[in-house]
Design a protein around this motif. Structure first.
Motif, PDB file in Angstrom:
ATOM      1  N   SER A  91       0.866   9.460  -1.318  1.00 35.13           N
ATOM      2  CA  SER A  91       1.064   8.270  -0.495  1.00 35.13           C
ATOM      3  C   SER A  91       0.172   7.133  -0.960  1.00 35.13           C
ATOM      4  O   SER A  91       0.592   5.960  -1.008  1.00 35.13           O
ATOM      5  CB  SER A  91       0.786   8.608   0.973  1.00 35.13           C
ATOM      6  N   SER A  95       1.647   3.554  -2.286  1.00 31.74           N
ATOM      7  CA  SER A  95       1.234   2.315  -1.615  1.00 31.74           C
ATOM      8  C   SER A  95       0.642   1.336  -2.623  1.00 31.74           C
ATOM      9  O   SER A  95       0.929   0.129  -2.584  1.00 31.74           O
ATOM     10  CB  SER A  95       0.207   2.613  -0.513  1.00 31.74           C
ATOM     11  N   ARG A  99       2.053  -2.423  -3.775  1.00 32.28           N
ATOM     12  CA  ARG A  99       1.223  -3.623  -3.783  1.00 32.28           C
ATOM     13  C   ARG A  99       1.206  -4.283  -5.154  1.00 32.28           C
ATOM     14  O   ARG A  99       1.132  -5.507  -5.283  1.00 32.28           O
ATOM     15  CB  ARG A  99      -0.226  -3.287  -3.364  1.00 32.28           C
ATOM     16  N   ASN A 106       7.985   1.956  -0.462  1.00 35.51           N
ATOM     17  CA  ASN A 106       7.181   3.175  -0.491  1.00 35.51           C
ATOM     18  C   ASN A 106       8.050   4.375  -0.123  1.00 35.51           C
ATOM     19  O   ASN A 106       8.432   4.542   1.042  1.00 35.51           O
ATOM     20  CB  ASN A 106       6.016   3.058   0.490  1.00 35.51           C
TER      21      ASN A 106
END
Length: 306
Positions: A91, A95, A99, A106
């Motif tokens: 995760s 993420s 970004r 995601n």
């Protein structure tokens, strides 16, 4: 050369060029910047495992359904704590990739993570069990390792990273140790004088015992001669497990059990939760709070005069 984006990780700034064609390997490299060596190794293993499962190297080509299937696979294979850590690694990377603009969404958003247990009762040792391990461990290096892990509540990576230069004799009755911990932070702890006495005895048995030498060293041969090389985390964990089994405890006992025991026993003996938080190097006091629940034989009713 024009810079499209500057990635900030742990105060490290890495410029990414407009003309750079990002790859999964490059994004992983950027994601790992600024992390401790232990964290980098763990994260890298977790990502490699997922890519092997997915049979695809490029995250942009992996279906969200594969992430869900991977979580189901983990549930059939690992304990809850391990599953949560592996999914957290995945995760975190996803993420970061979003970004960075490498991923448009995601894929971990749809993955359900198993709830963590709020009790550590099954992962701690009683004081009598700890003392049994200490009393029955004849090897001075191994006994000192157990005492440092327990008395200071260190992570195993923190313990094996100690050098003699980390210790300071403040006076005849007080010795401190500077511990390099998680997140690249140092904390200074007071060492019980009895433990320091035994550590100084350990030092006299070492050929390599200068200020920059490691406190806990690997053995170079069957005669258990200390090599001067750092005892690695894996072998340190094996030492704890072997000592536990030798006194009749389960083979599931690990070095982290001694860290749990340090927290639980010090809280039970009257230490403040804030002090235990600072000693163990917890970033959040909520983590330390778990140790208040770790004694299944204790209950508020026992403190009432009825």
């Amino acid at each position: 050369m024009t810079t499209a984006l500057a990635v900030h990780e742990a105060e490290v700034i890495i410029p990414i060029n407009h003309h750079e064609q990002p790859t999964t390997e490059r994004v992983i490299e950027l994601w790992l910047v600024g992390l401790s060596r232990t964290t980098r190794e763990q994260y890298s293993r977790d990502i490699r495992q997922f890519r092997t499962f997915a049979k695809l190297a490029d995250f942009r080509t992996i279906s969200p359904m594969t992430f869900i299937a991977y979580a189901q696979y983990l549930e059939q294979t690992y304990a809850v704590a391990t599953i949560r850590r592996k999914l957290a690694s995945l995760s975190s990377f996803c993420s970061f990739a979003v970004r960075l603009g490498f991923l448009t969404a995601n894929p971990m958003a749809a993955v359900r993570k198993p709830k963590a247990s709020t009790t550590l009762a099954g992962k701690t040792l009683s004081q009598s069990q700890v003392f049994r391990m200490l009393d029955r461990t004849e090897d001075i290096r191994d006994r000192c390792l157990l005492k440092v892990l327990y008395s200071l509540g260190l992570r195993v990576s923190e313990a094996v990273g100690l050098r003699w230069s980390d210790f300071t004799e403040v006076n005849t009755t007080k010795t401190t140790v500077s511990v390099f911990g998680k997140g690249g932070k140092y904390r200074t702890l007071v060492l019980p004088q009895s433990v320091w006495t035994e550590l100084t005895e350990l030092r006299t048995t070492q050929q390599h015992n200068g200020v920059n030498d490691y406190v806990f060293q690997s053995y170079s041969n069957r005669h258990r001669k200390q090599s001067g090389k750092q005892l690695d985390r894996c072998n340190a964990s094996k030492v704890v497990k072997a000592c536990a089994v030798a006194v009749g405890l389960t083979s599931s006992v690990s070095a982290h059990f001694l860290r749990h025991a340090c927290a639980s026993h010090s809280l039970a003996n009257g230490a403040s939760i804030q002090l235990v938080k600072e000693t163990l190097g917890h970033a959040n006091i909520a983590t330390t709070n778990w140790y208040l629940e770790a004694n299944p034989d204790d209950c508020a009713s026992l403190y009432l005069n009825v």
